[in-house]
Design an enzyme around this catalytic site. Structure first.
Site, PDB file in Angstrom:
ATOM      1  CD  GLU A  51     -40.888 -46.387 -69.145  1.00  0.00           C
ATOM      2  OE1 GLU A  51     -40.452 -47.501 -69.476  1.00  0.00           O
ATOM      3  OE2 GLU A  51     -40.195 -45.352 -69.190  1.00  0.00           O
ATOM      4  CB  CYS A  61     -57.968 -61.498 -61.955  1.00  0.00           C
ATOM      5  SG  CYS A  61     -57.900 -59.880 -61.140  1.00  0.00           S
TER       6      CYS A  61
END
Length: 379
Positions: A197, A350
């Site tokens: 992709e 994160c």
């Protein structure tokens, strides 16, 4: 946040939570934006059994919520909660990363299929115009676009790009660096990725530029280049492959060349990959310790420069989350609520980790035998 009945925490669970959360300023069912609301007492058992994996899955199952997930994690990590939970059920998770090579050529393809092949339209909605899926440089930036362009230019300056050079990008993604370097510095670029992709969209975005995408594992490359960069790729290499990774970079770099490595790094060498990230986001990912990288480079490279701007990843992740939230209506029917909460948990947990400086972001510049006359860095 959807209003739900807040379930009182039992005496035993409360005692455990009070011990875990001591010194963090976080209170279960409290009134601050970083205080979690528990809708089931099961959350405590999941956390004790599986650590962050249990907490994340309970969040995906809507068993708890919190107004500001990033602040919640910042306070937990700053307070050292992660060091107090040692789930027995994660023993095999820790052992397999220590003993097994999870990033073989065959297994490396999983990261492309599992994460990066999620859909180009999804990442286009979340990222900047260059499709840079790594930490931006916010020193003089006021927006995600500015921060990512500043990061790309910083890399070009650090490796001394000059028109006509040929550059290898190990783990090129959608070609953000190659596109910028070709446009602004007039260099030729070759990029390696394991995501079909990324190759498809990258070729479209770089059309007309001297940029080549190769759907190839980095261990298979044989050509030599004037410069090498690797941005956000090292996190997928794995500790058992760092020496191979460095040898491959050395073999592909000309004798007077420079190699820039841009990677997330961990503060504590003995820590294992986060179980939530390993299961749902990057199935074979492993954040390196600095010692592992310098040992892997021994005899192959001279470390010329080390730059840590990990605090900038907090801003980058918050910007990605803002764009993800804004674009979510166009993806919600296809991906569903559980994915939405998983992805939100990933980005904001994160962000909290980088805000607490639990994670770092390093740019390391290597030469093969020492830069002639010395290396002059830039910030």
């Amino acid at each position: 946040m959807v209003a739900q009945h807040v379930e009182p925490v039992g005496d035993t669970e409360k005692e455990i939570l009070d011990s875990l959360l001591q010194g963090t300023g976080v209170t279960v069912n409290g009134f601050n934006d970083w205080d979690p609301r528990f809708y089931s007492a099961e959350v405590v058992n999941r956390v004790l059994a599986k650590g962050n994996l249990g907490l994340g899955e309970a969040y995906m199952d809507r068993l708890w919520d919190v107004p500001k997930l990033d602040e919640f994690f910042y306070r937990l990590l700053k307070g050292g909660v992660d060091t107090r939970i040692k789930p027995v059920k994660l023993f095999w998770h820790a052992t397999r990363f220590k003993l097994l090579n999870l990033e073989t050529v065959k297994k490396a393809k999983r990261i492309g299929e599992f994460h990066y092949d999620l859909g180009n339209s999804f990442y286009q909605a979340m990222l900047d115009k260059y499709m840079a899926y790594s930490c931006g440089y916010w020193k003089d930036a006021d927006s995600l676009e500015q921060a990512q362009e500043a990061k790309l230019d910083l890399i070009c300056q650090k490796i001394g790009l000059e028109r006509g050079m040929r550059v290898l990008d190990i783990g090129c993604g959608w070609g953000s660096f190659m596109r910028y370097a070709a446009e602004k510095y007039g260099v030729e670029c070759v990029g390696l990725t394991v995501s079909s992709e990324q190759v498809k969209l990258g070729r479209e975005l770089c059309k007309g530029l001297p940029v080549e995408f190769r759907l190839k594992d980095y261990r298979k490359e044989t050509e030599k280049f004037d410069r090498i960069v690797s941005v956000g790729m090292c996190e997928h290499v794995g500790r058992k492959n760092y020496r191979t990774y460095m040898k491959q970079a050395s073999c592909c770099l000309k004798e007077d060349g420079l190699f820039l490595l841009h990677t997330i790094g961990k503060r504590i060498r003995s820590s294992v990959p986060d179980p939530f990230i390993a299961k749902y986001i990057f199935p074979v990912g492993q954040v390196p310790a600095l010692e592992w990288l310098t040992q892997a480079a021994e005899g192959l490279f001279v470390l010329e420069d080390l730059h840590n701007f990990g605090a900038d990843y907090d801003k980058t992740l918050m910007a990605w989350n803002e764009r993800f939230e804004a674009a979510w209506p166009q993806f919600k029917d296809e991906l569903g609520d559980r994915f939405y909460r998983m992805w939100r948990y990933y980005l904001l947990s994160c962000a909290g980790a980088f805000r607490a400086r639990d994670l770092q972001l390093w740019q390391i510049v290597f030469s093969k035998k020492g830069a002639s006359g010395g290396y002059c860095s830039c910030r």
